[in-house]
Design a protein around this motif. Structure first.
Motif, PDB file in Angstrom:
ATOM      1  N   ASN A 203       0.856  -1.188   0.000  1.00  0.00           N
ATOM      2  CA  ASN A 203       0.000   0.000   0.000  1.00  0.00           C
ATOM      3  C   ASN A 203       0.895   1.241   0.000  1.00  0.00           C
ATOM      4  OD1 ASN A 203      -1.574   2.154   0.717  1.00  0.00           O
ATOM      5  ND2 ASN A 203      -2.512   1.192   2.502  1.00  0.00           N
ATOM      6  N   PRO A 204       0.930   1.994  -1.110  1.00  0.00           N
ATOM      7  CA  PRO A 204       1.841   3.141  -1.189  1.00  0.00           C
ATOM      8  C   PRO A 204       1.576   4.183  -0.100  1.00  0.00           C
ATOM      9  CG  PRO A 204       0.600   2.866  -3.241  1.00  0.00           C
ATOM     10  CD  PRO A 204       0.119   1.817  -2.299  1.00  0.00           C
ATOM     11  N   ALA A 205       0.290   4.378   0.241  1.00  0.00           N
ATOM     12  CA  ALA A 205      -0.021   5.355   1.282  1.00  0.00           C
ATOM     13  C   ALA A 205       0.590   4.920   2.606  1.00  0.00           C
ATOM     14  CB  ALA A 205      -1.531   5.513   1.425  1.00  0.00           C
ATOM     15  N   TYR A 206       0.615   3.596   2.838  1.00  0.00           N
ATOM     16  CA  TYR A 206       1.195   3.099   4.087  1.00  0.00           C
ATOM     17  C   TYR A 206       2.687   3.397   4.139  1.00  0.00           C
ATOM     18  CZ  TYR A 206       3.213  -0.178   7.370  1.00  0.00           C
ATOM     19  OH  TYR A 206       3.953  -0.729   8.376  1.00  0.00           O
ATOM     20  N   VAL A 207       3.385   3.166   3.013  1.00  0.00           N
ATOM     21  CA  VAL A 207       4.824   3.407   2.977  1.00  0.00           C
ATOM     22  C   VAL A 207       5.130   4.841   3.372  1.00  0.00           C
ATOM     23  CG1 VAL A 207       6.843   3.474   1.479  1.00  0.00           C
ATOM     24  CG2 VAL A 207       5.178   1.630   1.230  1.00  0.00           C
ATOM     25  N   ILE A 208       4.352   5.765   2.791  1.00  0.00           N
ATOM     26  CA  ILE A 208       4.585   7.183   3.057  1.00  0.00           C
ATOM     27  C   ILE A 208       4.223   7.547   4.489  1.00  0.00           C
ATOM     28  CG2 ILE A 208       3.753   9.484   2.503  1.00  0.00           C
ATOM     29  CD1 ILE A 208       5.508   8.592   0.377  1.00  0.00           C
ATOM     30  N   ILE A 209       2.994   7.195   4.878  1.00  0.00           N
ATOM     31  CA  ILE A 209       2.489   7.613   6.192  1.00  0.00           C
ATOM     32  C   ILE A 209       3.341   6.996   7.301  1.00  0.00           C
ATOM     33  CG2 ILE A 209       0.487   7.599   7.731  1.00  0.00           C
ATOM     34  CD1 ILE A 209      -0.299   9.202   5.425  1.00  0.00           C
ATOM     35  N   GLU A 210       3.737   5.742   7.091  1.00  0.00           N
ATOM     36  CA  GLU A 210       4.551   5.093   8.115  1.00  0.00           C
ATOM     37  C   GLU A 210       5.874   5.834   8.294  1.00  0.00           C
ATOM     38  OE1 GLU A 210       6.841   1.901   7.489  1.00  0.00           O
ATOM     39  OE2 GLU A 210       6.596   0.972   9.458  1.00  0.00           O
ATOM     40  N   SER A 211       6.416   6.348   7.174  1.00  0.00           N
ATOM     41  CA  SER A 211       7.665   7.100   7.289  1.00  0.00           C
ATOM     42  C   SER A 211       7.467   8.341   8.156  1.00  0.00           C
ATOM     43  CB  SER A 211       8.158   7.513   5.902  1.00  0.00           C
ATOM     44  OG  SER A 211       8.229   6.394   5.063  1.00  0.00           O
ATOM     45  N   TYR A 212       6.386   9.055   7.911  1.00  0.00           N
ATOM     46  CA  TYR A 212       6.101  10.226   8.749  1.00  0.00           C
ATOM     47  C   TYR A 212       5.992   9.806  10.210  1.00  0.00           C
ATOM     48  CZ  TYR A 212       4.709  13.223   4.744  1.00  0.00           C
ATOM     49  OH  TYR A 212       4.665  13.966   3.609  1.00  0.00           O
ATOM     50  N   GLN A 213       5.271   8.713  10.450  1.00  0.00           N
ATOM     51  CA  GLN A 213       5.047   8.290  11.831  1.00  0.00           C
ATOM     52  C   GLN A 213       6.360   7.897  12.496  1.00  0.00           C
ATOM     53  OE1 GLN A 213       2.188   5.315  10.979  1.00  0.00           O
ATOM     54  NE2 GLN A 213       0.450   6.725  11.062  1.00  0.00           N
ATOM     55  N   ARG A 214       7.208   7.198  11.749  1.00  0.00           N
ATOM     56  CA  ARG A 214       8.489   6.811  12.336  1.00  0.00           C
ATOM     57  C   ARG A 214       9.299   8.041  12.687  1.00  0.00           C
ATOM     58  NH1 ARG A 214      11.442   1.731   9.486  1.00  0.00           N
ATOM     59  NH2 ARG A 214       9.714   0.251   9.557  1.00  0.00           N
ATOM     60  N   ILE A 215       9.300   9.030  11.787  1.00  0.00           N
ATOM     61  CA  ILE A 215      10.117  10.224  12.008  1.00  0.00           C
ATOM     62  C   ILE A 215       9.611  11.018  13.204  1.00  0.00           C
ATOM     63  CG2 ILE A 215      10.729  12.461  11.031  1.00  0.00           C
ATOM     64  CD1 ILE A 215      10.763  11.120   8.296  1.00  0.00           C
ATOM     65  N   THR A 231       9.643   5.069  -4.947  1.00  0.00           N
ATOM     66  CA  THR A 231      10.044   6.141  -5.863  1.00  0.00           C
ATOM     67  C   THR A 231      10.047   5.618  -7.299  1.00  0.00           C
ATOM     68  OG1 THR A 231      11.489   6.885  -4.096  1.00  0.00           O
ATOM     69  CG2 THR A 231      11.765   7.938  -6.227  1.00  0.00           C
ATOM     70  N   LEU A 232      10.594   4.417  -7.474  1.00  0.00           N
ATOM     71  CA  LEU A 232      10.620   3.820  -8.819  1.00  0.00           C
ATOM     72  C   LEU A 232       9.202   3.606  -9.343  1.00  0.00           C
ATOM     73  CD1 LEU A 232      13.531   1.251  -8.455  1.00  0.00           C
ATOM     74  CD2 LEU A 232      13.510   3.404  -9.714  1.00  0.00           C
ATOM     75  N   CYS A 233       8.374   2.993  -8.522  1.00  0.00           N
ATOM     76  CA  CYS A 233       6.998   2.687  -8.954  1.00  0.00           C
ATOM     77  C   CYS A 233       6.238   3.966  -9.288  1.00  0.00           C
ATOM     78  CB  CYS A 233       6.252   1.931  -7.868  1.00  0.00           C
ATOM     79  SG  CYS A 233       6.906   0.307  -7.582  1.00  0.00           S
ATOM     80  N   THR A 234       6.463   4.999  -8.478  1.00  0.00           N
ATOM     81  CA  THR A 234       5.765   6.259  -8.713  1.00  0.00           C
ATOM     82  C   THR A 234       6.101   6.816 -10.089  1.00  0.00           C
ATOM     83  OG1 THR A 234       5.834   6.723  -6.368  1.00  0.00           O
ATOM     84  CG2 THR A 234       5.405   8.577  -7.811  1.00  0.00           C
ATOM     85  N   HIS A 235       7.382   6.730 -10.442  1.00  0.00           N
ATOM     86  CA  HIS A 235       7.755   7.253 -11.750  1.00  0.00           C
ATOM     87  C   HIS A 235       7.173   6.406 -12.876  1.00  0.00           C
ATOM     88  CE1 HIS A 235      10.508   9.646  -9.330  1.00  0.00           C
ATOM     89  NE2 HIS A 235      10.472  10.486 -10.351  1.00  0.00           N
ATOM     90  N   LEU A 236       7.112   5.103 -12.653  1.00  0.00           N
ATOM     91  CA  LEU A 236       6.479   4.241 -13.661  1.00  0.00           C
ATOM     92  C   LEU A 236       5.020   4.648 -13.854  1.00  0.00           C
ATOM     93  CD1 LEU A 236       7.830   0.649 -13.000  1.00  0.00           C
ATOM     94  CD2 LEU A 236       8.295   2.181 -14.913  1.00  0.00           C
ATOM     95  N   LEU A 237       4.331   4.836 -12.713  1.00  0.00           N
ATOM     96  CA  LEU A 237       2.923   5.240 -12.783  1.00  0.00           C
ATOM     97  C   LEU A 237       2.780   6.559 -13.528  1.00  0.00           C
ATOM     98  CD1 LEU A 237      -0.070   4.945 -11.763  1.00  0.00           C
ATOM     99  CD2 LEU A 237       0.616   6.344  -9.828  1.00  0.00           C
ATOM    100  N   LEU A 238       3.697   7.472 -13.231  1.00  0.00           N
ATOM    101  CA  LEU A 238       3.663   8.786 -13.854  1.00  0.00           C
ATOM    102  C   LEU A 238       3.817   8.668 -15.367  1.00  0.00           C
ATOM    103  CD1 LEU A 238       3.359  11.572 -12.683  1.00  0.00           C
ATOM    104  CD2 LEU A 238       5.825  11.823 -12.771  1.00  0.00           C
ATOM    105  N   PHE A 239       4.775   7.851 -15.787  1.00  0.00           N
ATOM    106  CA  PHE A 239       4.983   7.663 -17.226  1.00  0.00           C
ATOM    107  C   PHE A 239       3.738   7.059 -17.867  1.00  0.00           C
ATOM    108  CE2 PHE A 239       9.656   7.786 -16.390  1.00  0.00           C
ATOM    109  CZ  PHE A 239       9.858   8.932 -17.126  1.00  0.00           C
TER     110      PHE A 239
END
Lengths: 256, 297
Positions: A203-215, A231-239
């Motif tokens: 879950n991409p939202a989990y990856v991000i939110i968990e980082s905030y929570q850890r910090i 980061t890689l997947c995001t760029h693929l999605l963007l393309f």
């Protein structure tokens, strides 16, 4: 007019339209984040008695909720507004020659400004409650950049498809609801059953939110490996989204 | 539907007769009936406005009005799934299969809150958004906020239908006590109308009101036991929550739909009185300041 100044004009107009005619005007965009912060800290922490397991600090749960919800709001706001943006600005698109993705840039920019205001107040709050600051907090701009890039890619795809099938917008609204409850934002990860825990890393939202929570809450390093993959997947999605738009752009303009 | 409107028109005719009688014979102030009589007189217009509101919302989608049902249905599915599979949380009070009950209990609160917030969000800009009705034609402006409420109510009724279907499906029962539901809804609708008139009227003069209403609704959302049971709240704060009329309504809906109990008639009676006062005050204020609208817009 250059593209950048066009985007900036649109962003400014977005704020001024939202607060048009009101006495306080732009001040409202400062008040709303403060009220949210108060709700998270007082109502969640004090009145509802939310506590983080293993933390005695009465604000720990409030901080946990804030660092989850503030980025989530920006993320959701970008996607749900983006999904409707071509239809909303159809008059502009038909009259001015404007690259379609720049409309999404302005939506993201508007959300980013709101995010920065909220985080500004949040940092002031942290300062006054003597929260421990550490170097990892410097990662916040990157995390935000990554999540908004993902929202941009996702929103671009949704915006393109919504032109052909209006129902996509409703589907997005429901999906975001589902997504919210599937991401540990107002609850902690530990209460989830193992089966759900095992799919969380996807879950991409989990990856991000968990980082905030850890910090902010746990004071540990974010999961760098997951962030790199994301980061890689995001760029693929963007393309992929951009390619879809390019392939359908003529039809999109015809349909509007 | 027709039978209901016939009964309503009969009821209004009786009220008009009583009003005329009281005014002629006893010179008693009978303005209390004015809102009902006025709404009744513009009923056709009101229905048209409401229908247009409803239709415009899902205009152009492939499923069209089916989204009225699909949205609450999917939402209930999401909650049921999340709170039974993902969370495994309990509401605290054990009733039958409490996994799915949790989602249904929350849905009760959400339905009620949605009716209120949709009404107010619609009403707060309804006069400002329709300056032509104010300036160009003679128009019973007081029905504009009412049509916002009716639109919200229509949406809410489909949500209630989904809720009742969910209770029937997951808990294998339909409580007899749901006969009280119309009365509870009446209290809610009266409150909504009163507040809708207030915010619509003040919204013309105070352009910041939409933001204030947004904030207040958000605070109200968390101050109403929707996602948490009222028993979870520390005792010191519980009395504050009970001052919120929405708490009574949400708790009563839960009692009659899920717990198969009769509502607390004392609380409901107080709620009913409050709602009548709100209804009258809202109408009174709206009619008082209505004359100034054209100057401000």
């Amino acid at each position: 007019m250059s593209r950048a100044s066009l985007i900036w004009e649109l962003t400014k107009r977005d704020f001024s339209e939202k607060f048009a005619g009101s006495v306080l005007g732009f001040v409202w965009s400062l008040i709303l984040p403060i009220v949210n912060l108060v709700i998270y800290m007082l109502i969640f922490g004090k009145i509802m008695g939310g506590r983080l397991p293993g933390k005695s600090d009465i604000y720990a749960y409030g901080v946990y909720v804030t660092v989850g919800l503030v980025p989530w709001m920006a993320f959701v706001g970008s996607i749900s507004r983006a999904s409707n943006i071509f239809l909303e600005k159809r008059n502009l698109i038909s009259k001015v020659s404007i690259p379609l993705p720049s409309l999404l840039v302005y939506v993201n920019l508007a959300e980013a400004i709101t995010f920065m205001i909220s985080m500004g107040f949040f940092f002031i709050f942290l300062f006054f409650t003597h929260h421990k600051f550490d170097m990892n907090m410097l990662l916040v701009p990157f995390l935000f950049y990554l999540q908004q890039l993902f929202a941009f890619g996702f929103g671009l795809l949704a915006a393109t498809l919504t032109v052909f099938l209006r129902d996509i917008k409703e589907v997005i609204t429901l999906t975001l609801q589902f997504w919210f409850w599937f991401t540990p934002i107002v609850y902690v990860r530990d209460i989830l059953p193992d089966a759900v825990k095992s799919i969380l890393p996807y879950n991409p939202a989990y990856v991000i939110i968990e980082s905030y929570q850890r910090i902010f809450v746990f004071g540990t390093d974010p999961n760098y490996q997951a962030l790199i993959v994301m980061t890689l997947c995001t760029h693929l999605l963007l393309f992929f989204s951009y390619w879809t738009l390019r392939a359908l752009e003529k039809d999109v303009r015809d349909f509007l | 539907m027709h039978a209901a409107s016939d009964i309503y028109s009969l009821f209004i005719e009786v009220i008009i007769i009583i009003r005329n009688y009281m005014e002629k014979k006893h010179k008693v102030y009978s303005g209390l009936f004015n809102p009902l009589v006025n709404i009744y007189r513009s009923r056709d217009l009101l229905m048209q406005l409401t229908r247009r509101n409803i239709q415009s919302r899902y205009k152009g989608t492939a499923l069209g009005l089916l989204w009225w049902f699909t949205t609450p249905l999917m939402l209930l599915a999401v909650y049921t799934f999340v709170f039974s599979v993902v969370f495994k949380s309990r509401w605290g009070v054990d009733i039958g299969d409490s996994k799915t009950a949790f989602a249904l209990i929350m849905f009760c609160g959400l339905v009620v809150f949605n009716i209120l917030s949709e009404s107010l969000n619609g009403a707060v800009g309804v006069i400002v958004g329709n300056p032509n009705y104010v300036k160009k034609v003679v128009f019973p402006l007081e029905i504009l906020p009412v049509s916002s409420v009716l639109t919200a109510l229509f949406l809410g009724l489909t949500w209630f239908a989904v809720l009742l279907a969910g209770v029937g499906l997951f808990m294998q029962k339909i409580c007899l006590s749901i006969v009280c539901l119309p009365f509870i809804l009446l209290i809610l609708v009266l409150c909504c109308c009163g507040l809708a008139w207030l915010v619509a009227a003040l919204g013309v003069y105070i352009r910041d009101l939409p933001h204030v209403v947004g904030i207040l609704l958000q605070v109200l959302f968390f101050m109403t036991p929707i996602f948490y049971p009222i028993e979870m709240v520390p005792a010191a704060f519980r009395s504050i929550l009970l001052l919120n009329p929405l708490t009574t309504i949400v708790e009563s809906v839960r009692k009659v739909v899920i717990y198969d109990q009769w509502p607390d008639w004392g609380d409901l009676g107080v709620g009913f009185l409050i709602s009548i006062v709100l209804f009258q005050v809202g109408y009174f204020v709206f009619m008082k300041v209505k004359r100034g609208f054209a100057d401000v817009l």
